[in-house]
Scaffold this active site. Structure first.
Site, PDB file in Angstrom:
ATOM      1  N   HIS A 106      28.013  31.503  31.021  1.00 23.79           N
ATOM      2  CA  HIS A 106      26.479  31.763  31.259  1.00 23.79           C
ATOM      3  C   HIS A 106      26.093  30.585  31.713  1.00 23.79           C
ATOM      4  CE1 HIS A 106      22.881  33.784  29.957  1.00 23.79           C
ATOM      5  NE2 HIS A 106      22.454  32.427  29.598  1.00 23.79           N
ATOM      6  N   MET A 164      16.980  26.978  35.979  1.00 23.29           N
ATOM      7  CA  MET A 164      15.657  26.795  35.374  1.00 23.29           C
ATOM      8  C   MET A 164      14.898  26.045  36.754  1.00 23.29           C
ATOM      9  SD  MET A 164      15.985  25.752  31.606  1.00 23.29           S
ATOM     10  CE  MET A 164      17.374  26.108  30.479  1.00 23.29           C
ATOM     11  N   MET A 209      15.940  37.372  24.352  1.00 26.02           N
ATOM     12  CA  MET A 209      15.861  36.054  23.943  1.00 26.02           C
ATOM     13  C   MET A 209      15.722  36.034  22.602  1.00 26.02           C
ATOM     14  SD  MET A 209      16.712  34.435  26.864  1.00 26.02           S
ATOM     15  CE  MET A 209      16.094  32.813  26.204  1.00 26.02           C
ATOM     16  N   MET A 221      15.723  31.645  35.039  1.00 22.42           N
ATOM     17  CA  MET A 221      14.587  31.351  34.321  1.00 22.42           C
ATOM     18  C   MET A 221      13.630  30.726  35.397  1.00 22.42           C
ATOM     19  SD  MET A 221      15.606  30.206  30.546  1.00 22.42           S
ATOM     20  CE  MET A 221      17.498  29.761  31.141  1.00 22.42           C
ATOM     21  N   SER A 278      27.496  28.760  27.119  1.00 25.19           N
ATOM     22  CA  SER A 278      26.370  28.763  27.987  1.00 25.19           C
ATOM     23  C   SER A 278      26.687  27.045  28.525  1.00 25.19           C
ATOM     24  CB  SER A 278      24.951  28.392  27.282  1.00 25.19           C
ATOM     25  OG  SER A 278      24.114  27.865  28.236  1.00 25.19           O
ATOM     26  N   HIS A 309      21.574  33.373  34.658  1.00 26.31           N
ATOM     27  CA  HIS A 309      20.444  33.691  33.852  1.00 26.31           C
ATOM     28  C   HIS A 309      19.252  33.011  34.434  1.00 26.31           C
ATOM     29  CE1 HIS A 309      17.877  33.312  29.961  1.00 26.31           C
ATOM     30  NE2 HIS A 309      17.333  34.118  30.767  1.00 26.31           N
ATOM     31  N   ASP A 323      22.476  28.868  33.234  1.00 27.89           N
ATOM     32  CA  ASP A 323      21.145  28.821  33.239  1.00 27.89           C
ATOM     33  C   ASP A 323      20.414  28.026  34.546  1.00 27.89           C
ATOM     34  OD1 ASP A 323      20.478  30.130  30.638  1.00 27.89           O
ATOM     35  OD2 ASP A 323      21.616  28.598  29.650  1.00 27.89           O
ATOM     36  N   ASP A 372      20.813  35.465  23.586  1.00 27.43           N
ATOM     37  CA  ASP A 372      20.742  34.240  24.026  1.00 27.43           C
ATOM     38  C   ASP A 372      19.898  33.361  23.193  1.00 27.43           C
ATOM     39  OD1 ASP A 372      21.086  31.736  25.287  1.00 27.43           O
ATOM     40  OD2 ASP A 372      20.310  32.355  27.187  1.00 27.43           O
TER      41      ASP A 372
END
Length: 216
Positions: free
Chosen positions: A28, A32, A132, A63, A5, A61, A30, A170
């Site tokens: 990975h 957000m 998660m 979010m 990540s 991913h 993220d 994750d």
């Protein structure tokens, strides 16, 4: 599969840190939005730049709120897999269909406190389910072992041939927790601090992979 990540990477030296995990299966990423989770990271332009800098498949991913609006563009950028949260989508199957139509695999992420049962009927429309094992929003959190019950249920359904999704986990994955996750039935392990906090991230990836393989 090991997916480092980049949330734990040095954002000022992102290209360097991406190159430091050449042996990874996925990278990975993220995303957000400071609404769905109380943190703000990066968006589509940065993901597009990362895509140009590496041959490692990108595992995005999201979010974020309103994945129906935003998720397909990450597939269009060239992500291998685009995962959004079950809790953020009114119609998860429709979002998954749009992601797939744009050229990526579709993943459904489930928070630690979210029950698996309401989503079992839609998982046939997904390529990945991301369990998660911390509350989403920040890296470096402690692993929540109770979520492994969800993993075991998914693995049992896969073993019966009732599901074909890749099971991903994750949150808090490191040398102390990866074997329990592997034993429960995880296929793909997201690891941030355990990789980028190591002196040699590439060796850390291989070490985690070997530990997962040692699981009976």
């Amino acid at each position: 599969m090991i997916a480092p990540s980049i949330l734990s990477a040095d954002f000022a030296n992102l290209a360097r840190d991406v190159a430091a995990v050449r042996g990874a299966d996925w990278l990975h990423v993220d995303v957000m939005d400071n609404h769905f989770v109380p943190n703000l990271t990066l968006g589509a332009p940065v993901v597009a730049s990362i895509k140009k800098a590496t041959d490692i498949p990108l595992d995005c991913h999201l979010m974020i709120e309103d994945p129906a609006r935003w998720a397909p563009q990450y597939a269009e950028i060239g992500a291998k897999n685009v995962t959004f949260h079950a809790e953020a989508a009114d119609n998860p199957l429709a979002v998954a269909k749009d992601i797939r139509a744009a050229g990526a695999g579709a993943g459904l992420a489930i928070k630690p406190g979210t029950a698996l049962d309401p989503y079992l009927d839609v998982l046939s429309g997904f390529d990945t389910v991301l369990i998660m094992s911390v509350e989403p929003g920040f890296g470096g959190q402690k692993f929540l072992p109770d979520v492994l019950d969800k993993v075991r249920r998914l693995r049992a359904l896969k073993d019966k041939g009732e599901l074909t999704v890749l099971i991903e986990i994750d949150g808090g994955i490191n040398r102390q927790t990866i074997q329990a996750a592997a034993e429960a039935g995880v296929d793909c392990f997201v690891a941030g601090s355990a990789v980028y906090g190591a002196e040699d991230p590439e060796k850390a990836v291989e070490s985690l992979r070997e530990l997962a393989r040692l699981t009976p």
